[in-house]
Design a protein around this motif. Structure first.
Motif, PDB file in Angstrom:
ATOM      1  N   LEU A   1      -8.474  19.940 -12.400  1.00  0.00           N
ATOM      2  CA  LEU A   1      -8.260  18.329 -12.198  1.00  0.00           C
ATOM      3  C   LEU A   1      -7.042  17.853 -12.332  1.00  0.00           C
ATOM      4  O   LEU A   1      -6.479  16.837 -11.582  1.00  0.00           O
ATOM      5  CB  LEU A   1      -9.257  17.814 -13.168  1.00  0.00           C
ATOM      6  N   ARG A   2      -6.422  18.512 -13.348  1.00  0.00           N
ATOM      7  CA  ARG A   2      -4.829  18.099 -13.567  1.00  0.00           C
ATOM      8  C   ARG A   2      -3.805  18.427 -12.362  1.00  0.00           C
ATOM      9  O   ARG A   2      -3.149  17.509 -11.943  1.00  0.00           O
ATOM     10  CB  ARG A   2      -4.021  18.730 -14.591  1.00  0.00           C
ATOM     11  N   ASP A   3      -4.083  19.467 -11.690  1.00  0.00           N
ATOM     12  CA  ASP A   3      -3.597  20.079 -10.459  1.00  0.00           C
ATOM     13  C   ASP A   3      -3.662  19.113  -9.315  1.00  0.00           C
ATOM     14  O   ASP A   3      -2.871  18.574  -8.696  1.00  0.00           O
ATOM     15  CB  ASP A   3      -3.770  21.449 -10.033  1.00  0.00           C
ATOM     16  N   LEU A   4      -5.055  18.789  -9.125  1.00  0.00           N
ATOM     17  CA  LEU A   4      -5.555  17.798  -8.406  1.00  0.00           C
ATOM     18  C   LEU A   4      -4.687  16.368  -8.290  1.00  0.00           C
ATOM     19  O   LEU A   4      -4.430  15.853  -7.498  1.00  0.00           O
ATOM     20  CB  LEU A   4      -6.968  17.729  -8.176  1.00  0.00           C
ATOM     21  N   TRP A   5      -4.788  15.885  -9.529  1.00  0.00           N
ATOM     22  CA  TRP A   5      -4.191  14.548  -9.813  1.00  0.00           C
ATOM     23  C   TRP A   5      -2.805  14.749  -9.526  1.00  0.00           C
ATOM     24  O   TRP A   5      -2.275  13.793  -8.762  1.00  0.00           O
ATOM     25  CB  TRP A   5      -4.211  14.382 -11.315  1.00  0.00           C
ATOM     26  N   ARG A   6      -1.800  15.632  -9.907  1.00  0.00           N
ATOM     27  CA  ARG A   6      -0.553  16.011  -9.325  1.00  0.00           C
ATOM     28  C   ARG A   6      -0.539  15.845  -7.856  1.00  0.00           C
ATOM     29  O   ARG A   6       0.517  15.255  -7.492  1.00  0.00           O
ATOM     30  CB  ARG A   6      -0.063  17.041  -9.919  1.00  0.00           C
ATOM     31  N   ASP A   7      -1.128  16.816  -7.112  1.00  0.00           N
ATOM     32  CA  ASP A   7      -1.205  16.727  -5.569  1.00  0.00           C
ATOM     33  C   ASP A   7      -1.549  15.390  -5.131  1.00  0.00           C
ATOM     34  O   ASP A   7      -1.036  14.873  -3.994  1.00  0.00           O
ATOM     35  CB  ASP A   7      -2.401  18.004  -5.296  1.00  0.00           C
ATOM     36  N   GLU A   8      -2.493  14.910  -5.409  1.00  0.00           N
ATOM     37  CA  GLU A   8      -3.178  13.520  -4.802  1.00  0.00           C
ATOM     38  C   GLU A   8      -2.242  12.151  -5.010  1.00  0.00           C
ATOM     39  O   GLU A   8      -2.205  11.521  -4.491  1.00  0.00           O
ATOM     40  CB  GLU A   8      -4.658  13.329  -5.231  1.00  0.00           C
ATOM     41  N   LEU A   9      -1.798  12.181  -6.325  1.00  0.00           N
ATOM     42  CA  LEU A   9      -1.503  11.157  -6.803  1.00  0.00           C
ATOM     43  C   LEU A   9       0.110  10.842  -7.065  1.00  0.00           C
ATOM     44  O   LEU A   9       0.841  10.006  -7.191  1.00  0.00           O
ATOM     45  CB  LEU A   9      -2.142  10.560  -8.335  1.00  0.00           C
ATOM     46  N   GLY A  10       0.733  12.235  -7.197  1.00  0.00           N
ATOM     47  CA  GLY A  10       2.180  12.489  -7.270  1.00  0.00           C
ATOM     48  C   GLY A  10       2.796  12.134  -8.841  1.00  0.00           C
ATOM     49  O   GLY A  10       4.034  11.762  -8.990  1.00  0.00           O
ATOM     50  N   SER A  11       1.618  12.390  -9.737  1.00  0.00           N
ATOM     51  CA  SER A  11       2.240  12.079 -11.109  1.00  0.00           C
ATOM     52  C   SER A  11       1.427  13.083 -11.913  1.00  0.00           C
ATOM     53  O   SER A  11       0.503  13.682 -11.473  1.00  0.00           O
ATOM     54  CB  SER A  11       2.133  10.627 -11.630  1.00  0.00           C
TER      55      SER A  11
ATOM     56  N   MET B   1       0.938  -1.124  -0.081  1.00  0.00           N
ATOM     57  CA  MET B   1      -0.152   0.001  -0.091  1.00  0.00           C
ATOM     58  C   MET B   1       0.879   1.487  -0.059  1.00  0.00           C
ATOM     59  O   MET B   1       1.819   1.190   0.805  1.00  0.00           O
ATOM     60  CB  MET B   1      -0.697  -0.031   1.314  1.00  0.00           C
ATOM     61  N   ASP B   2       0.645   2.199  -0.997  1.00  0.00           N
ATOM     62  CA  ASP B   2       1.409   3.196  -0.774  1.00  0.00           C
ATOM     63  C   ASP B   2       1.072   4.230   0.350  1.00  0.00           C
ATOM     64  O   ASP B   2       0.234   4.130   1.045  1.00  0.00           O
ATOM     65  CB  ASP B   2       1.261   4.212  -2.086  1.00  0.00           C
ATOM     66  N   ALA B   3       2.144   5.297   0.436  1.00  0.00           N
ATOM     67  CA  ALA B   3       1.856   6.081   1.783  1.00  0.00           C
ATOM     68  C   ALA B   3       0.541   7.090   1.845  1.00  0.00           C
ATOM     69  O   ALA B   3       0.212   7.270   2.925  1.00  0.00           O
ATOM     70  CB  ALA B   3       3.141   7.058   1.930  1.00  0.00           C
ATOM     71  N   LYS B   4      -0.119   7.190   0.767  1.00  0.00           N
ATOM     72  CA  LYS B   4      -1.149   8.027   0.762  1.00  0.00           C
ATOM     73  C   LYS B   4      -2.163   7.381   0.668  1.00  0.00           C
ATOM     74  O   LYS B   4      -3.636   7.840   0.814  1.00  0.00           O
ATOM     75  CB  LYS B   4      -1.242   8.968  -0.730  1.00  0.00           C
ATOM     76  N   ALA B   5      -2.172   5.819   0.974  1.00  0.00           N
ATOM     77  CA  ALA B   5      -3.298   5.000   1.178  1.00  0.00           C
ATOM     78  C   ALA B   5      -4.322   5.739   2.218  1.00  0.00           C
ATOM     79  O   ALA B   5      -3.975   6.209   3.303  1.00  0.00           O
ATOM     80  CB  ALA B   5      -3.039   3.705   1.695  1.00  0.00           C
ATOM     81  N   THR B   6      -5.655   5.700   1.962  1.00  0.00           N
ATOM     82  CA  THR B   6      -6.530   6.120   2.881  1.00  0.00           C
ATOM     83  C   THR B   6      -6.908   4.888   3.829  1.00  0.00           C
ATOM     84  O   THR B   6      -7.270   3.987   3.442  1.00  0.00           O
ATOM     85  CB  THR B   6      -8.035   6.484   1.920  1.00  0.00           C
ATOM     86  N   GLN B   7      -7.262   5.402   5.096  1.00  0.00           N
ATOM     87  CA  GLN B   7      -7.684   4.615   6.285  1.00  0.00           C
ATOM     88  C   GLN B   7      -9.324   4.589   6.068  1.00  0.00           C
ATOM     89  O   GLN B   7     -10.153   5.738   5.548  1.00  0.00           O
ATOM     90  CB  GLN B   7      -7.332   5.216   7.595  1.00  0.00           C
TER      91      GLN B   7
ATOM     92  N   GLU C   1      -9.213   3.370  -5.940  1.00  0.00           N
ATOM     93  CA  GLU C   1      -8.235   2.319  -5.990  1.00  0.00           C
ATOM     94  C   GLU C   1      -7.140   2.446  -4.749  1.00  0.00           C
ATOM     95  O   GLU C   1      -6.831   1.551  -4.106  1.00  0.00           O
ATOM     96  CB  GLU C   1      -7.485   2.331  -7.293  1.00  0.00           C
ATOM     97  N   ARG C   2      -6.587   3.696  -4.754  1.00  0.00           N
ATOM     98  CA  ARG C   2      -5.784   4.201  -3.671  1.00  0.00           C
ATOM     99  C   ARG C   2      -6.274   3.820  -2.364  1.00  0.00           C
ATOM    100  O   ARG C   2      -5.559   3.163  -1.284  1.00  0.00           O
ATOM    101  CB  ARG C   2      -5.215   5.472  -3.792  1.00  0.00           C
TER     102      ARG C   2
END
Length: 162
Positions: free
Chosen positions: A29-39, A1-7, A60-61
């Motif tokens: 949406l692109r900015d949120l993608w980058r902030d939340e998913l790191g890519s 599980m990655d570090a940002k996995a939601t509890q 999924e995360r």
């Protein structure tokens, strides 16, 4: 599980975040993608499609996604299916079906098999290969055997074989 996995206790905030997606512009949406998913978000111009992908990736995360073993199995199954799908006859045609076509005064019959097509004692993977064998030129096999209607443009100048 990655570090940002939601509890599990963070699911309501995930639901709120996903609920907000419809209000965001493509840039947001692109900015949120980058902030939340790191890519970087994929280079898709449709905000609706980016929303759907982002919601799916966030969910999924949150659930931890597939473990590597299951992901590998699914990938292998997908490759095997794609390989077999290219070699099988049209799903509309059942093995044992006989397709007939008169070409230059000669009747040609092709039998659908589980592996492909049987014509004149030879096996062919594709109906188009049979049509080419018969005519000596490239043909769309399903069209040659009357399984698809020809378009008006495709028949201009095409030999009819009769």
């Amino acid at each position: 599980m990655d570090a940002k996995a939601t509890q599990p206790d963070q699911i309501p905030s995930l639901d709120r975040l996903i609920g907000r997606l419809h209000c965001l512009t493509l840039k947001e949406l692109r900015d949120l993608w980058r902030d939340e998913l790191g890519s970087e978000a994929p280079p898709i111009r449709s905000p609706d499609f980016i929303r759907r992908l982002l919601a799916w990736r966030l969910q999924e995360r949150a659930s931890g996604g597939l473990d590597r073993h299951v992901a590998r199995q699914l990938s292998d199954l997908g490759r095997a299916y794609a390989k077999d799908a290219r070699r099988t006859p049209s799903p509309k045609l059942k093995p044992g079906t006989v397709l007939g076509r008169r070409w230059k005064g000669i009747r040609h019959d092709v039998t659908v098999t589980r592996e492909g097509y049987l014509y004149d004692g030879d096996n062919f993977a594709y109906l188009s290969e049979v049509a080419r064998h018969i005519t000596g030129t490239r043909w769309n096999g399903p069209r040659f055997f009357g399984l698809r209607r020809p378009t008006s443009d495709s028949m201009r100048g095409a030999p009819n074989g009769e």
